[in-house]
Write a protein that holds these residues in place. Structure first.
Motif, PDB file in Angstrom:
ATOM      1  N   LEU A   3    -115.589 -36.036 -25.533  1.00  0.00           N
ATOM      2  CA  LEU A   3    -114.363 -35.823 -24.772  1.00  0.00           C
ATOM      3  C   LEU A   3    -114.003 -34.358 -24.962  1.00  0.00           C
ATOM      4  CD1 LEU A   3    -112.293 -39.019 -25.667  1.00  0.00           C
ATOM      5  CD2 LEU A   3    -113.593 -38.544 -23.589  1.00  0.00           C
ATOM      6  N   ILE A  25    -116.950 -36.307 -20.925  1.00  0.00           N
ATOM      7  CA  ILE A  25    -115.960 -36.097 -19.877  1.00  0.00           C
ATOM      8  C   ILE A  25    -115.320 -34.737 -20.127  1.00  0.00           C
ATOM      9  CG2 ILE A  25    -113.797 -36.972 -18.877  1.00  0.00           C
ATOM     10  CD1 ILE A  25    -116.209 -38.912 -18.686  1.00  0.00           C
ATOM     11  N   CYS A  26    -115.011 -34.026 -19.062  1.00  0.00           N
ATOM     12  CA  CYS A  26    -114.237 -32.797 -19.197  1.00  0.00           C
ATOM     13  C   CYS A  26    -113.197 -32.763 -18.088  1.00  0.00           C
ATOM     14  CB  CYS A  26    -115.127 -31.562 -19.163  1.00  0.00           C
ATOM     15  SG  CYS A  26    -115.811 -31.158 -17.548  1.00  0.00           S
ATOM     16  N   LYS A  27    -112.254 -31.851 -18.235  1.00  0.00           N
ATOM     17  CA  LYS A  27    -111.226 -31.673 -17.220  1.00  0.00           C
ATOM     18  C   LYS A  27    -111.287 -30.233 -16.742  1.00  0.00           C
ATOM     19  CE  LYS A  27    -106.295 -31.540 -16.435  1.00  0.00           C
ATOM     20  NZ  LYS A  27    -106.370 -30.117 -16.083  1.00  0.00           N
ATOM     21  N   THR A  28    -111.294 -30.051 -15.452  1.00  0.00           N
ATOM     22  CA  THR A  28    -111.227 -28.720 -14.884  1.00  0.00           C
ATOM     23  C   THR A  28    -109.762 -28.383 -14.622  1.00  0.00           C
ATOM     24  OG1 THR A  28    -112.191 -27.247 -13.245  1.00  0.00           O
ATOM     25  CG2 THR A  28    -111.502 -29.414 -12.462  1.00  0.00           C
ATOM     26  N   GLU A  34    -111.496 -24.211 -18.905  1.00  0.00           N
ATOM     27  CA  GLU A  34    -111.641 -25.482 -18.206  1.00  0.00           C
ATOM     28  C   GLU A  34    -112.619 -25.341 -17.042  1.00  0.00           C
ATOM     29  OE1 GLU A  34    -107.544 -27.862 -18.234  1.00  0.00           O
ATOM     30  OE2 GLU A  34    -107.334 -25.818 -17.455  1.00  0.00           O
ATOM     31  N   ALA A  52    -112.968 -34.260 -14.436  1.00  0.00           N
ATOM     32  CA  ALA A  52    -111.671 -34.702 -13.926  1.00  0.00           C
ATOM     33  C   ALA A  52    -110.833 -33.517 -13.456  1.00  0.00           C
ATOM     34  CB  ALA A  52    -110.929 -35.464 -15.022  1.00  0.00           C
ATOM     35  N   VAL A  55    -105.119 -35.148 -15.535  1.00  0.00           N
ATOM     36  CA  VAL A  55    -105.107 -35.874 -16.810  1.00  0.00           C
ATOM     37  C   VAL A  55    -105.383 -37.353 -16.557  1.00  0.00           C
ATOM     38  CG1 VAL A  55    -103.673 -36.563 -18.775  1.00  0.00           C
ATOM     39  CG2 VAL A  55    -103.557 -34.208 -17.909  1.00  0.00           C
ATOM     40  N   GLU A  57    -107.195 -38.718 -14.155  1.00  0.00           N
ATOM     41  CA  GLU A  57    -108.630 -38.882 -13.900  1.00  0.00           C
ATOM     42  C   GLU A  57    -109.439 -38.748 -15.189  1.00  0.00           C
ATOM     43  OE1 GLU A  57    -109.892 -36.097 -10.939  1.00  0.00           O
ATOM     44  OE2 GLU A  57    -108.730 -37.042  -9.341  1.00  0.00           O
ATOM     45  N   TYR A  58    -109.016 -37.857 -16.067  1.00  0.00           N
ATOM     46  CA  TYR A  58    -109.692 -37.647 -17.350  1.00  0.00           C
ATOM     47  C   TYR A  58    -109.636 -38.941 -18.177  1.00  0.00           C
ATOM     48  CZ  TYR A  58    -110.610 -35.460 -21.943  1.00  0.00           C
ATOM     49  OH  TYR A  58    -111.116 -35.131 -23.175  1.00  0.00           O
ATOM     50  N   ALA A  62    -112.732 -41.328 -19.140  1.00  0.00           N
ATOM     51  CA  ALA A  62    -113.007 -41.576 -20.562  1.00  0.00           C
ATOM     52  C   ALA A  62    -113.060 -43.070 -20.853  1.00  0.00           C
ATOM     53  CB  ALA A  62    -111.940 -40.901 -21.431  1.00  0.00           C
TER      54      ALA A  62
END
Length: 117
Positions: A3, A25-28, A34, A52, A55, A57-58, A62
């Motif tokens: 994560l 998983i990562c968040k752009t 990011e 994602a 948040v 979607e993240y 996850a």
């Protein structure tokens, strides 16, 4: 599973995880770190849902990855079989230097023609 934290990014952690076939998983987002995380996932052909935009979607991604052992194993197998981490080391890093040199040469040429005019 990985994560990737945000908004701080996790470049080294992503390389380490992908080396051993650990999907994550990562968040752009707006922060450059990011953006780098998302680009790294895309460069290694990870499914788009693993990057994602929000948040929500993240968290959803996850939970999906945590609860789906078969999907994690499938991704792990793919990552190891295709050696996806190698994608981080492909390309032509010298292109940046070549482009800067070209701009410098053009600028010098432009100044030379102004002086002779």
């Amino acid at each position: 599973m990985l994560l990737s934290p945000f908004p701080f990014g996790n470049t080294n952690g992503i390389v380490d995880a992908f080396t051993v076939g650990l999907p994550g998983i990562c968040k752009t987002g707006r922060e450059v770190f990011e953006r780098i995380d998302g680009a790294m996932f895309m460069r290694t052909y990870m499914p788009g849902w693993m990057v994602a935009d929000t948040v929500e979607e993240y968290v959803e991604a996850a939970v999906r990855l945590a609860n789906n052992h078969e999907e994690r194993e499938s991704l792990r197998s793919y990552m190891l079989e295709k050696n996806v981490v190698q994608r981080f080391f492909e390309g032509r890093p010298e292109v940046f230097g070549e482009m800067v040199l070209d701009l410098v040469n053009k600028q010098k040429a432009g100044h030379a023609s102004v002086r002779t005019a």
